[in-house]
Design an enzyme around this catalytic site. Structure first.
Site, PDB file in Angstrom:
ATOM      1  N   CYS A 172     -32.660  20.295 -51.715  1.00 10.84           N
ATOM      2  CA  CYS A 172     -31.587  19.649 -50.967  1.00 10.84           C
ATOM      3  C   CYS A 172     -30.598  20.716 -50.528  1.00 10.84           C
ATOM      4  CB  CYS A 172     -30.890  18.638 -51.866  1.00 10.84           C
ATOM      5  SG  CYS A 172     -29.519  17.781 -51.077  1.00 10.84           S
TER       6      CYS A 172
ATOM      7  N   HIS B 183     -35.223  10.439 -49.376  1.00  7.17           N
ATOM      8  CA  HIS B 183     -34.175  11.379 -49.794  1.00  7.17           C
ATOM      9  C   HIS B 183     -32.897  11.169 -48.963  1.00  7.17           C
ATOM     10  CE1 HIS B 183     -33.026  15.664 -51.087  1.00  7.17           C
ATOM     11  NE2 HIS B 183     -32.155  15.406 -50.121  1.00  7.17           N
ATOM     12  N   GLU B 184     -33.053  11.038 -47.638  1.00  5.57           N
ATOM     13  CA  GLU B 184     -31.870  10.893 -46.774  1.00  5.57           C
ATOM     14  C   GLU B 184     -31.209   9.520 -46.964  1.00  5.57           C
ATOM     15  OE1 GLU B 184     -30.879  13.619 -45.756  1.00  5.57           O
ATOM     16  OE2 GLU B 184     -32.783  14.682 -45.930  1.00  5.57           O
TER      17      GLU B 184
HETATM   18 ZN    ZN Z   1     -30.395  16.328 -49.581  1.00  7.13          ZN
END
Ligand code: ZN
Length: 184
Positions: free
Chosen positions: A104, A146-147
Protein backbone atom coordinates in the site's frame (compact mmCIF):
# COMPACT_ATOMS: atom_id res chain seq x y z
CA UNK A 1 -9.58 15.29 -18.97
CA UNK A 2 -9.36 15.66 -22.73
CA UNK A 3 -10.05 12.62 -24.82
CA UNK A 4 -6.83 10.88 -25.71
CA UNK A 5 -4.78 12.56 -23.02
CA UNK A 6 -2.86 10.37 -20.60
CA UNK A 7 -4.48 10.23 -17.15
CA UNK A 8 -2.50 12.20 -14.62
CA UNK A 9 -0.49 14.19 -17.18
CA UNK A 10 -2.35 17.38 -16.16
CA UNK A 11 -2.33 16.50 -12.48
CA UNK A 12 -0.33 17.57 -9.46
CA UNK A 13 1.54 15.01 -7.38
CA UNK A 14 0.21 15.33 -3.84
CA UNK A 15 1.77 14.19 -0.56
CA UNK A 16 0.63 10.72 0.47
CA UNK A 17 -1.27 10.11 3.69
CA UNK A 18 0.65 7.51 5.69
CA UNK A 19 -0.37 4.92 8.27
CA UNK A 20 -0.90 6.69 11.59
CA UNK A 21 -2.79 9.59 9.98
CA UNK A 22 -6.41 9.59 11.25
CA UNK A 23 -7.66 10.34 7.70
CA UNK A 24 -6.92 6.72 6.77
CA UNK A 25 -9.18 5.56 9.59
CA UNK A 26 -12.32 7.56 8.80
CA UNK A 27 -14.98 6.37 6.34
CA UNK A 28 -14.97 8.74 3.36
CA UNK A 29 -17.97 10.89 2.35
CA UNK A 30 -20.08 10.29 -0.73
CA UNK A 31 -19.29 12.63 -3.63
CA UNK A 32 -22.21 14.95 -4.39
CA UNK A 33 -20.49 17.54 -6.59
CA UNK A 34 -19.49 16.12 -9.98
CA UNK A 35 -17.93 19.40 -11.12
CA UNK A 36 -14.44 20.40 -12.25
CA UNK A 37 -13.08 20.01 -8.71
CA UNK A 38 -13.75 16.26 -8.91
CA UNK A 39 -12.05 16.00 -12.32
CA UNK A 40 -9.00 17.80 -10.87
CA UNK A 41 -8.92 15.44 -7.89
CA UNK A 42 -9.02 12.35 -10.16
CA UNK A 43 -6.26 13.84 -12.30
CA UNK A 44 -4.11 14.57 -9.22
CA UNK A 45 -4.74 11.04 -7.95
CA UNK A 46 -3.48 9.52 -11.21
CA UNK A 47 -0.40 11.77 -11.13
CA UNK A 48 0.30 10.79 -7.51
CA UNK A 49 -0.29 7.07 -8.12
CA UNK A 50 2.06 7.00 -11.11
CA UNK A 51 4.74 9.04 -9.32
CA UNK A 52 4.66 6.51 -6.45
CA UNK A 53 4.54 3.53 -8.86
CA UNK A 54 1.27 2.30 -7.40
CA UNK A 55 -1.49 0.30 -9.07
CA UNK A 56 -4.36 1.90 -7.15
CA UNK A 57 -5.03 4.94 -4.97
CA UNK A 58 -7.94 6.11 -2.81
CA UNK A 59 -8.77 9.78 -2.27
CA UNK A 60 -8.09 9.72 1.48
CA UNK A 61 -4.52 8.72 0.61
CA UNK A 62 -4.05 12.22 -0.82
CA UNK A 63 -5.87 13.96 2.01
CA UNK A 64 -9.41 14.10 0.56
CA UNK A 65 -11.99 12.14 2.58
CA UNK A 66 -14.18 11.44 -0.47
CA UNK A 67 -15.36 8.15 -1.98
CA UNK A 68 -13.16 8.03 -5.10
CA UNK A 69 -10.41 5.68 -6.23
CA UNK A 70 -8.22 5.30 -9.34
CA UNK A 71 -6.39 2.28 -10.69
CA UNK A 72 -3.99 1.14 -13.39
CA UNK A 73 -3.59 -2.49 -12.51
CA UNK A 74 -2.93 -5.81 -14.27
CA UNK A 75 -4.88 -8.97 -13.53
CA UNK A 76 -3.34 -12.45 -13.39
CA UNK A 77 -3.65 -12.76 -17.19
CA UNK A 78 -1.60 -9.55 -17.64
CA UNK A 79 -4.65 -7.65 -18.90
CA UNK A 80 -4.34 -3.97 -17.96
CA UNK A 81 -7.25 -2.27 -16.19
CA UNK A 82 -7.24 1.53 -16.08
CA UNK A 83 -9.92 3.78 -14.66
CA UNK A 84 -11.54 5.52 -11.72
CA UNK A 85 -14.71 4.98 -9.67
CA UNK A 86 -16.72 7.58 -7.78
CA UNK A 87 -18.99 6.43 -4.92
CA UNK A 88 -18.03 2.79 -5.43
CA UNK A 89 -19.92 -0.08 -3.84
CA UNK A 90 -18.36 -3.52 -3.65
CA UNK A 91 -21.41 -5.50 -4.83
CA UNK A 92 -19.67 -8.86 -5.26
CA UNK A 93 -16.61 -10.35 -3.60
CA UNK A 94 -16.61 -14.09 -4.00
CA UNK A 95 -14.80 -17.06 -5.52
CA UNK A 96 -11.89 -18.70 -3.80
CA UNK A 97 -9.98 -16.84 -1.11
CA UNK A 98 -6.30 -16.45 -1.91
CA UNK A 99 -3.52 -15.14 0.28
CA UNK A 100 -1.16 -13.08 -1.82
CA UNK A 101 1.45 -10.37 -1.29
CA UNK A 102 -0.16 -6.98 -0.84
CA UNK A 103 1.31 -3.54 -0.31
CA UNK A 104 0.00 0.00 0.00
CA UNK A 105 1.31 3.47 -0.82
CA UNK A 106 0.34 4.48 2.72
CA UNK A 107 2.71 1.84 4.17
CA UNK A 108 5.62 2.42 1.77
CA UNK A 109 8.20 -0.33 1.39
CA UNK A 110 6.17 -2.99 3.20
CA UNK A 111 4.09 -5.94 2.09
CA UNK A 112 2.37 -8.92 3.67
CA UNK A 113 0.36 -11.95 2.62
CA UNK A 114 -3.29 -10.88 2.72
CA UNK A 115 -6.42 -12.93 2.05
CA UNK A 116 -8.75 -11.66 -0.68
CA UNK A 117 -11.50 -13.05 -2.85
CA UNK A 118 -10.44 -13.94 -6.39
CA UNK A 119 -13.42 -12.17 -7.97
CA UNK A 120 -14.92 -8.75 -7.28
CA UNK A 121 -17.46 -6.40 -8.84
CA UNK A 122 -17.67 -2.70 -8.04
CA UNK A 123 -20.53 -0.43 -9.06
CA UNK A 124 -20.31 3.35 -9.00
CA UNK A 125 -20.06 6.40 -11.21
CA UNK A 126 -17.60 8.15 -13.49
CA UNK A 127 -16.47 11.69 -12.64
CA UNK A 128 -19.20 12.97 -14.97
CA UNK A 129 -21.90 10.99 -13.19
CA UNK A 130 -22.40 8.07 -15.57
CA UNK A 131 -23.08 4.67 -14.06
CA UNK A 132 -20.16 2.26 -14.04
CA UNK A 133 -19.63 -1.44 -13.28
CA UNK A 134 -16.11 -2.87 -12.96
CA UNK A 135 -15.29 -6.60 -12.86
CA UNK A 136 -12.02 -7.89 -11.55
CA UNK A 137 -10.30 -11.24 -11.10
CA UNK A 138 -6.99 -12.21 -9.54
CA UNK A 139 -4.68 -9.32 -8.69
CA UNK A 140 -7.13 -6.75 -10.03
CA UNK A 141 -9.92 -8.16 -7.81
CA UNK A 142 -7.46 -7.74 -4.92
CA UNK A 143 -6.90 -4.11 -5.95
CA UNK A 144 -10.66 -3.36 -6.09
CA UNK A 145 -11.18 -4.82 -2.60
CA UNK A 146 -8.13 -2.95 -1.26
CA UNK A 147 -9.35 0.43 -2.58
CA UNK A 148 -12.93 -0.09 -1.34
CA UNK A 149 -11.47 -0.92 2.07
CA UNK A 150 -9.61 2.43 2.11
CA UNK A 151 -12.84 4.35 1.59
CA UNK A 152 -14.33 2.59 4.61
CA UNK A 153 -11.32 3.53 6.77
CA UNK A 154 -9.63 0.11 6.57
CA UNK A 155 -6.07 -0.73 5.47
CA UNK A 156 -4.78 -4.14 4.35
CA UNK A 157 -2.77 -4.50 7.56
CA UNK A 158 -6.12 -4.88 9.37
CA UNK A 159 -6.77 -8.06 7.38
CA UNK A 160 -3.34 -9.60 7.98
CA UNK A 161 -3.36 -12.15 10.81
CA UNK A 162 -1.03 -14.18 13.02
CA UNK A 163 2.73 -13.98 12.64
CA UNK A 164 2.38 -12.05 9.38
CA UNK A 165 0.59 -9.29 11.27
CA UNK A 166 3.21 -9.21 14.04
CA UNK A 167 6.01 -9.04 11.51
CA UNK A 168 4.29 -6.32 9.47
CA UNK A 169 3.62 -4.11 12.51
CA UNK A 170 7.18 -4.62 13.76
CA UNK A 171 8.53 -3.59 10.35
CA UNK A 172 6.16 -0.60 10.28
CA UNK A 173 7.30 0.53 13.71
CA UNK A 174 10.90 0.67 12.44
CA UNK A 175 10.15 2.88 9.45
CA UNK A 176 10.93 6.57 9.46
CA UNK A 177 7.40 7.49 8.37
CA UNK A 178 5.54 5.64 11.10
CA UNK A 179 4.32 7.99 13.81
CA UNK A 180 2.02 5.96 16.04
CA UNK A 181 2.22 5.92 19.81
CA UNK A 182 2.51 8.42 22.64
CA UNK A 183 5.17 10.49 20.89
CA UNK A 184 3.06 11.06 17.77
ZN1 ZN B 1 -3.60 1.17 -0.14
Amino acid sequence: MRQGSIPGSQGRVRPLTLLGDPLLRQPCREVTDFGPGLARLVEDMFATMYAARGVGLAANQVGEPLRVFVYDCPDDEEVRHLGHVVNPRLVEADGIVLRGPEGCLSLPGLEAGTERHDHAVVEGYTMTGERLRVHGTGFFARCLQHECDHLDGTVYADRVTGWRKKRLMRQASRTSWHRQGPHA
